[in-house]
Design an enzyme around this catalytic site. Sequence first.
Site, PDB file in Angstrom:
ATOM      1  N   LYS C  79     -13.240  -5.157   1.952  1.00 59.57           N
ATOM      2  CA  LYS C  79     -13.139  -6.582   2.280  1.00 59.57           C
ATOM      3  C   LYS C  79     -14.073  -6.897   3.441  1.00 59.57           C
ATOM      4  O   LYS C  79     -14.199  -6.094   4.381  1.00 59.57           O
ATOM      5  CB  LYS C  79     -11.685  -6.863   2.673  1.00 59.57           C
ATOM      6  CG  LYS C  79     -11.333  -8.309   2.923  1.00 59.57           C
ATOM      7  CD  LYS C  79      -9.821  -8.410   3.096  1.00 59.57           C
ATOM      8  CE  LYS C  79      -9.402  -9.843   3.367  1.00 59.57           C
ATOM      9  NZ  LYS C  79      -7.965  -9.963   3.592  1.00 59.57           N
ATOM     10  N   SER C 157      -5.474 -13.083   0.957  1.00 58.66           N
ATOM     11  CA  SER C 157      -6.875 -13.361   1.160  1.00 58.66           C
ATOM     12  C   SER C 157      -7.814 -12.241   0.688  1.00 58.66           C
ATOM     13  O   SER C 157      -9.027 -12.406   0.763  1.00 58.66           O
ATOM     14  CB  SER C 157      -7.132 -13.591   2.652  1.00 58.66           C
ATOM     15  OG  SER C 157      -6.679 -12.489   3.393  1.00 58.66           O
ATOM     16  N   SER C 181      -1.618 -10.564   2.265  1.00 59.77           N
ATOM     17  CA  SER C 181      -2.982 -10.723   1.781  1.00 59.77           C
ATOM     18  C   SER C 181      -3.501  -9.634   0.874  1.00 59.77           C
ATOM     19  O   SER C 181      -4.539  -9.814   0.256  1.00 59.77           O
ATOM     20  CB  SER C 181      -3.939 -10.847   2.971  1.00 59.77           C
ATOM     21  OG  SER C 181      -3.634 -12.002   3.692  1.00 59.77           O
TER      22      SER C 181
END
Lengths: 154, 520, 669
Positions: C79, C157, C181
């Site tokens: 990420k 996310s 997330s």
Amino acid sequence: MLNKSVISILNKTKNVFQFRCFSSKVPSIPVQTLEKKETERIKLDTNTISLLERLSLVKCDTDEGVKVLEDSIAFANKILHINTDKIEPLYTVLENQNLTLREDKITQGNCQADILKNAVLKEEEYFVAPPGNIPLHEVQIESNKQTKQVKNEN
Amino acid sequence: MKYSMLSKRLLYTYNKIHKCGISSHYKKEWQSVVGLEVHAQLNTESKLFSGAENTFGGLVNNCVSLFDAAIPGTLPVLNKKCVELGVLTALALSCKVNEVSSFDRKHYFYADLPAGYQITQQRAPLANDGAIHFQVYTPGIHKKPYNKSSKIKQIQLEQDSGKSLHDAELKRSLVDLNRAGAPLIELVFEPDLEDGEEAAALVKELVLIVQRLGVCTGRMEEGALRVDANVSIRRVGDPLSTRTEIKNIGSVRGVAGAIQHEIERQQSILENGGHIINETRAWDAIAKITIPMRDKEVVQDYRYMPEPNLPPLRVNLNTIEDNEDVISVPLIKERIPELPEESRTKLIAKYELRPEIAVQLVNEPVLLEFFQKIIVEKARNPSKVANLLLNDLLTVLNKRKINVTYCPITVKQLEELVDLLLDKKISLEICRKTINELVENTSFSPIDIIKQKGWLLITDEAEITKNCVKVIENNPKLVKQYKEGKIKVFKALLGILSKTTDNKLDMSIASKKFEELLKK
Amino acid sequence: MNKLTTYSIKEIHKSFRDKLLTPTSFVDLCIQRARQTKELNAFINITDEEAENHAIESEKRVYVEKKSKPLDGITIAIKDNFCTKNIHTTCASNMLKNFVPTYDATVYSRLIGSGACLVGKSNLDEFAMGSGTVDSIFGPTRNPWCYSEDWRISGGSSGGSAVAVATGSCVAGIGSDTGGSTRNPAALCGVVGLKPTYGLVSRYGLIPLVNSMDVPGILTRNIDDLIVILNCVAGPDILDSTTIKKDFKPIKIIDDIDMSKIKIGIPSEYYCEGMSEDVLDVWRSVADLLENEKCQVCTVSLPHTSVSIAVYSILNQCEVASNMARYDGLEYGLRASEDYSTEELYASTRSEGFNNVVRSRIFAGNYFLLSRNYDKYFLKALKLRRLIADDFNKVFHGENSVDLLLTPTTLSEAPLYKDFTSKHNRDQCAFQDYCTQPANMAGIPAISVPIRLSKNNLPLSIQLMGPTLSEELMLNVAKKIETTLTSETLKNLNVSIENLPQKCQNLLQQAAESQSVLEIDNLDSVSISLHRSREISEKLQDEYEILKLKQRNAELQAKIDRNNRSLQELRKELESSKQSLTRQNPNPDNIQDHIKQLKQKLTSYEENYEKAKSKYAVLSVPEAVLPKSLISQVTSLLALQEEATSLKQRADDISLMKEARETFNRLRR
């Protein structure tokens, strides 16, 4: 190939037939929230808004920004009524662990290039900032100059 | 023992009387209140939360780790030595060390604060509730030293900020983060001081203490120790009034001067019917005034928040077992050396020095060392030795603007000089002159210089008598006055004698002779 | 279609050993897949150079040095809020768009140190603030289960990493989990998502959202892979004072775990207003599954669950206000051009660099942290946090304690993008994070496991939570659920075929036909190479047979010659004996005897001769037959080879078509 698909179907249905006991452990009705349903909306005064703007420096003191803030406050207000007498705040879930102590040795630094690498504006290994927090009488002289500048630009 | 207790009690009552004398310096209706906050840089290899070098000077932005520059994703790791030095200081100042303390973030925007917050200890500091005891004595202002103490509210560890150099011409600041993240210990004192001299004395004492503990170099000129003073004035009996804060005073005399100036400034405002604004001011050491630092209407809110990246700091208050992450406080207590107050008491008790002498000697560690070395042999009179060091040596060094630490005269030379003086081979004036010479030509020995310049005191009785007779002959009026009963004239006559003989006579012998002669 | 989405780490390593795949070829395939699925926008930055370098290193270790590391050749996506040295790390924000860190996050360096290969940095909501991966300056990430006109969100996310894992662009993904997330996109994309215990995995290098709740999260397609990854990254780190100092003991799957000793709790407060029927159904079926496996399942209560979201919003906004204070443009990041005062520069930089979500959180956070509000909001929230954590404590350690908790992960299947964006970010998070957030509050581990597909063909998952450092038990139970279900979820994932133009469809049809003729199951490069190698091995087999026959033939021929020779000798003997017989004086007495004898000899010779002749007849292989069979075999072989080459050509055509389609789509956009 036909055999394979048949077997897989059978497997699936076997699972299905095994499961459907309709467990009663899973709740059947949604739970009542502990939050307060309606909270009074706080109207923020301009002093608070300008203080916040100065502390945040994010240009949120627009009407929309203020409304979003008021919504957030209303959202937070929903739980203030819950009793927390004699409860200690939980600052960190590691509160029972001792803070690690490091030996006093030089193990980092000496990487001037890395430190400066991502800076947009530099001057001979220094970071560059506009002037700020200088004694008042100097600031007054500055602001006079500024207003002159602004006037010229206009 | 009994004697020291007695002297202490006497001192105490004396101080009480004496203090009233000082306060009457100002108008009786106004009472000034001063509280100090002192930041001292800890003397460690690496910084408080990072492994970058903790040094004064060094290539710009080179003693900076990624954490010090607040590069995203980096995290703090606490330096063990900082905790030890913090605890040491707290114990030396009789504070209560807290078993559990924690760190907080103090938020404000400034170019030399890359993270937008400083990590400090506001909510649960390292130690609380201590006191510093010291003597207030400024030669020229106070007749005698008096005891004073100031309570310590809390002692905390915190980060130092970077340095920004203001370039007024190009309208910008240049930021160097070498100092960012350097370890500081903050000592917050209660507002229980009354004037600039008390504050200066406190700071001086604090510098001596931290130097002896090895916690800080105490070099204020390098910024190793910085003082903020909170000053307010009130009518006697009233509660505390609005205060102003004078930030970052960088010298002991600056502390006295800044506070003094501020008190007077506030007083004149109040007497003219105005009122004091709560503001931050800076001390202009050249103009010798305080000037406001920040905008008038600014309200600051630091929004303290617990530092989530640092679990609680625990120390062992009970056993001497030292653990990797939990240091033993009793073990550190054993490391405390002799502190200045103890040294002073010892000097007074052992050598019967006057308090102000003891204070001054302890204030100058180099001179104290000289004293202790000289005193050790030959039973030399302590008071006289001390006087020599403080009045004569120090005066010469100050006149020549030489720092005591770099005194060129050796202990041996001083010993020689002391012996000459005490054996009455030279006068005090000659002693001073010799010191002056020695400072310029350190290779000579005192006796050589004295002999060379012919400065030995004359002790020959015949010679003395001759001179006495000459004076008597030349000053009949004064002799007549003396014989008529004005004994005070004797001093004048002696003065003339010493002047005419260029101060080369041994005055004790001379005065005896003179008396004899005058009796005739 | 999807060998890339079904191979586990174990299988990949086996195919390395069997030389069916090599690290470089596998990494290439993953990169190709990443490019093919560009439409989903899972990646901000595909790091093919790094991937290749890592792959080459892996290959060296595996084949040359024979000292392979646990993750050699395994592709990962990170990420984009984890710092990677010399690779842009943007947090999907204008503020850090050009930020290139000079150090590696600990999680990343441990993975690369174990031999992993970085495919790219994956998309996220700006600064990890969101639960949809829709608030990114690089655009939203689409759910691979529904990505056309009316597309659905991937969750957030860490949406980018979840999509990358689901589509096979990488084997494992690293995300971060502050309020769910990692688990939220895992549930919406049908992959496994783990939130480890707070402090188990180092946060050094993870650009923080809420320092007291953030953890790095792991996304994989199955539990076994998850365990391998976790074992490589977990453990104390001296650079992070909030890691648990205990040494980490690697987790393993216990083969014969006794499920009857495990107590599963079902918290009644987790059924909240708005939860979909599908999700409830999955919850029930897993509860039943576990009961069938002999676990003890019971109801428990976590009374403060419903306040968790409001508490989270306060604490989140306060920490954000603090963490974002460093972005002023002086040392790094975006810098506005205003320069007459520090305040103006900071305000402009921060307004240009942050999106609405970030700015409003900073604003609100500072409000709650004002000295006058500190006790009322921040301290209050921390006290409520203790109540929430205590709830979990009581349930795990008090009377009638349970070992694990079973709850849903999200309240519904993946929402449509247009529905999702109709609500404000804060309200949306509040809704979506309901079930996942409390675990972050208490710092306990939690995992999302995909169960089945919904009526709309979208993944549905459940969540397991356990007490601190209970990852081993939790993962073993999750594995049990996984194997019992033989979840078909990812096998049904069908990315990108339907939308091709007609010509391609025709080609594909033809290819499919030949596929069925040749009995190849799946049409992808892996299968084709497998098929090719199979053909080669068959050909070799045939040639071997031919050689064997030839040898046999030669042996027989030798035998025949020998027999012929012996026959010749026999005949010669017969002749000579006949001659000797005529030369001999006939004795009338024994002539008859002699004749008899001779006749006998003759008959025996004739017998022998007959025998030999028959033997000869049996032995001799009709030469005409052999070459003919050989010829036919050879011709059939040639025919097969021709077919193989034509197929290969067709396969090339198809890939060409695919590329053409891609460029067409890109141009269209």
